[in-house]
Design a protein around this motif. Structure first.
Motif, PDB file in Angstrom:
ATOM      1  N   LYS A  52       0.873  -1.167   0.027  1.00  0.00           N
ATOM      2  CA  LYS A  52       0.012  -0.116   0.047  1.00  0.00           C
ATOM      3  C   LYS A  52       1.140   1.349  -0.082  1.00  0.00           C
ATOM      4  O   LYS A  52       1.453   1.652   0.882  1.00  0.00           O
ATOM      5  N   ILE A  53       1.055   1.947  -1.086  1.00  0.00           N
ATOM      6  CA  ILE A  53       1.843   3.082  -1.343  1.00  0.00           C
ATOM      7  C   ILE A  53       1.351   4.171  -1.817  1.00  0.00           C
ATOM      8  O   ILE A  53       0.572   4.299  -2.742  1.00  0.00           O
ATOM      9  N   ALA A  54       1.364   5.141  -0.767  1.00  0.00           N
ATOM     10  CA  ALA A  54       0.821   6.597  -1.206  1.00  0.00           C
ATOM     11  C   ALA A  54       1.878   7.518  -1.615  1.00  0.00           C
ATOM     12  O   ALA A  54       3.048   7.822  -1.232  1.00  0.00           O
ATOM     13  N   VAL A  55       1.592   7.896  -3.210  1.00  0.00           N
ATOM     14  CA  VAL A  55       2.674   8.914  -3.584  1.00  0.00           C
ATOM     15  C   VAL A  55       1.894  10.357  -3.605  1.00  0.00           C
ATOM     16  O   VAL A  55       0.646  10.260  -4.235  1.00  0.00           O
ATOM     17  N   VAL A  56       2.460  11.295  -3.158  1.00  0.00           N
ATOM     18  CA  VAL A  56       1.935  12.506  -3.170  1.00  0.00           C
ATOM     19  C   VAL A  56       2.324  13.264  -4.346  1.00  0.00           C
ATOM     20  O   VAL A  56       3.649  13.555  -4.690  1.00  0.00           O
ATOM     21  N   VAL A  57       1.695  13.844  -5.016  1.00  0.00           N
ATOM     22  CA  VAL A  57       1.860  14.286  -6.456  1.00  0.00           C
ATOM     23  C   VAL A  57       1.216  15.366  -6.576  1.00  0.00           C
ATOM     24  O   VAL A  57      -0.021  15.684  -6.037  1.00  0.00           O
ATOM     25  N   ARG A  58       1.708  16.320  -7.816  1.00  0.00           N
ATOM     26  CA  ARG A  58       0.947  17.335  -8.169  1.00  0.00           C
ATOM     27  C   ARG A  58      -0.163  17.002  -9.094  1.00  0.00           C
ATOM     28  O   ARG A  58      -0.311  16.190  -9.809  1.00  0.00           O
ATOM     29  N   PHE A  78      -2.966  14.072  -3.885  1.00  0.00           N
ATOM     30  CA  PHE A  78      -2.417  15.208  -4.756  1.00  0.00           C
ATOM     31  C   PHE A  78      -2.452  16.215  -3.707  1.00  0.00           C
ATOM     32  O   PHE A  78      -3.252  16.417  -2.679  1.00  0.00           O
ATOM     33  N   ASP A  79      -1.476  17.187  -4.018  1.00  0.00           N
ATOM     34  CA  ASP A  79      -0.861  18.227  -3.107  1.00  0.00           C
ATOM     35  C   ASP A  79      -0.169  19.385  -3.918  1.00  0.00           C
ATOM     36  O   ASP A  79       0.860  18.803  -4.722  1.00  0.00           O
ATOM     37  N   ASP A  80      -1.055  20.445  -4.176  1.00  0.00           N
ATOM     38  CA  ASP A  80      -0.468  21.473  -4.877  1.00  0.00           C
ATOM     39  C   ASP A  80       0.238  22.640  -4.033  1.00  0.00           C
ATOM     40  O   ASP A  80       0.549  23.757  -4.730  1.00  0.00           O
ATOM     41  N   SER A  81       0.552  22.391  -2.895  1.00  0.00           N
ATOM     42  CA  SER A  81       0.821  23.308  -1.804  1.00  0.00           C
ATOM     43  C   SER A  81       2.225  23.904  -1.923  1.00  0.00           C
ATOM     44  O   SER A  81       2.770  25.001  -1.587  1.00  0.00           O
ATOM     45  N   LEU A  82       3.155  22.996  -2.507  1.00  0.00           N
ATOM     46  CA  LEU A  82       4.533  23.323  -2.436  1.00  0.00           C
ATOM     47  C   LEU A  82       5.147  23.423  -1.017  1.00  0.00           C
ATOM     48  O   LEU A  82       5.940  24.201  -0.898  1.00  0.00           O
ATOM     49  N   SER A  83       4.516  22.451  -0.232  1.00  0.00           N
ATOM     50  CA  SER A  83       4.993  22.888   1.207  1.00  0.00           C
ATOM     51  C   SER A  83       5.940  21.930   1.647  1.00  0.00           C
ATOM     52  O   SER A  83       6.369  21.874   2.824  1.00  0.00           O
ATOM     53  N   GLY A  84       6.813  21.287   0.700  1.00  0.00           N
ATOM     54  CA  GLY A  84       7.939  20.518   1.305  1.00  0.00           C
ATOM     55  C   GLY A  84       7.608  19.106   1.660  1.00  0.00           C
ATOM     56  O   GLY A  84       6.404  18.733   1.796  1.00  0.00           O
ATOM     57  N   PRO A  85       8.629  18.307   1.939  1.00  0.00           N
ATOM     58  CA  PRO A  85       8.432  16.888   2.348  1.00  0.00           C
ATOM     59  C   PRO A  85       7.296  16.562   3.397  1.00  0.00           C
ATOM     60  O   PRO A  85       6.627  15.718   3.503  1.00  0.00           O
ATOM     61  N   GLY A  86       7.819  17.649   4.443  1.00  0.00           N
ATOM     62  CA  GLY A  86       6.815  17.483   5.575  1.00  0.00           C
ATOM     63  C   GLY A  86       5.313  17.699   5.347  1.00  0.00           C
ATOM     64  O   GLY A  86       4.494  17.000   5.829  1.00  0.00           O
TER      65      GLY A  86
END
Length: 252
Positions: A52-58, A78-86
């Protein structure tokens, strides 16, 4: 022993150090041999039993979305915040729930036939009583230290056990140790990391890093272990041109 079945891969950055290549393909999708960098990392996780692998991607990374749309082990968040790896890791809290999990950075493929066995050994360390985190670590040159998450540790007195207890971890330190060691971008973490990340201050670029959150764990006297990469396994950095070209030669 608890089994860990979930992993998180932050992969939503801009890849500014790799432009102009990343104007056309995002950094995790750059070719490494006959596969994208990210595919090598996902295969490593699957070989270690992580399914079970979650890839955080734009949300605009259409190439990555199309590439993994039929992979039932991969869930795109999905994450478009450009808030860094954390910040990307925080986006996965509902995916991870209250479980322990693995974090692997999308620009740090391992080369070597024993990579999945090593990851399994790292996961086993987290199952020890009272351990809040287990990190892959490796020695680096002093010239690299200012761009790495550098660790400090007390060496284990046992000659049979190379595991060490970390006493500090610093992101891009200004004071360089004589013989620096860094993380190899594989972390097995307790769910507690989410609460710590929420209380961690972003850096000067307004990005939330994972390293300061792990440092808070250590400062709270939580047990965080380091496990050196063994001979025969190399960590590559595909986040800059020099490292990417070296990795490409190694995987071709």
């Amino acid at each position: 022993m608890k089994t860990i079945s979930k992993a998180v891969i932050p992969a939503a950055g801009k890849g500014t150090r790799m432009r102009p290549l990343t104007n056309y393909l995002t950094k995790p999708m750059l070719p490494l041999g006959k596969k994208p960098v990210l595919q090598h990392i996902i295969e490593e996780l699957k070989e270690a039993g992580i399914n079970k692998i979650a890839v955080v991607v734009r949300s605009d990374d259409q190439k990555m979305i199309e590439y993994f749309e039929d992979d039932t082990a991969v869930q795109l968040i999905f994450d478009d915040s450009l808030s860094g790896p954390g910040g990307a890791i925080l986006k996965t809290e509902s995916f991870v729930k209250n479980e322990e999990f693995v974090v692997v950075f999308a620009d740090a493929p391992l080369e070597g036939s024993g990579r999945s066995r090593y990851l399994n050994d790292l996961i086993s360390l987290k199952s020890k009583e009272g351990v809040m985190g287990a990190l892959a670590i490796y020695p680096i040159g002093k010239e690299e230290a200012s761009s790495r998450g550098v660790v400090k540790f007390e060496a284990n007195r046992s000659t049979d056990d190379k595991t060490v207890r970390l006493t500090d971890i610093i992101e891009k330190p200004s004071v360089i140790p004589e013989d620096p060691w860094a993380t190899a971008c594989r972390y097995v973490l307790d769910n507690k990391i989410f609460d710590i990340l929420k209380r961690t201050t972003p850096d000067k670029n307004n990005e939330l890093q994972l390293t300061p959150a792990i440092r808070k764990m250590i400062q709270n006297e939580d047990i965080v272990l380091g496990y050196p990469l063994p001979d025969g396994i190399s960590r590559h950095d595909t986040g800059n041109f020099e490292g990417y070209f070296e990795a490409f030669r190694a995987f071709t």
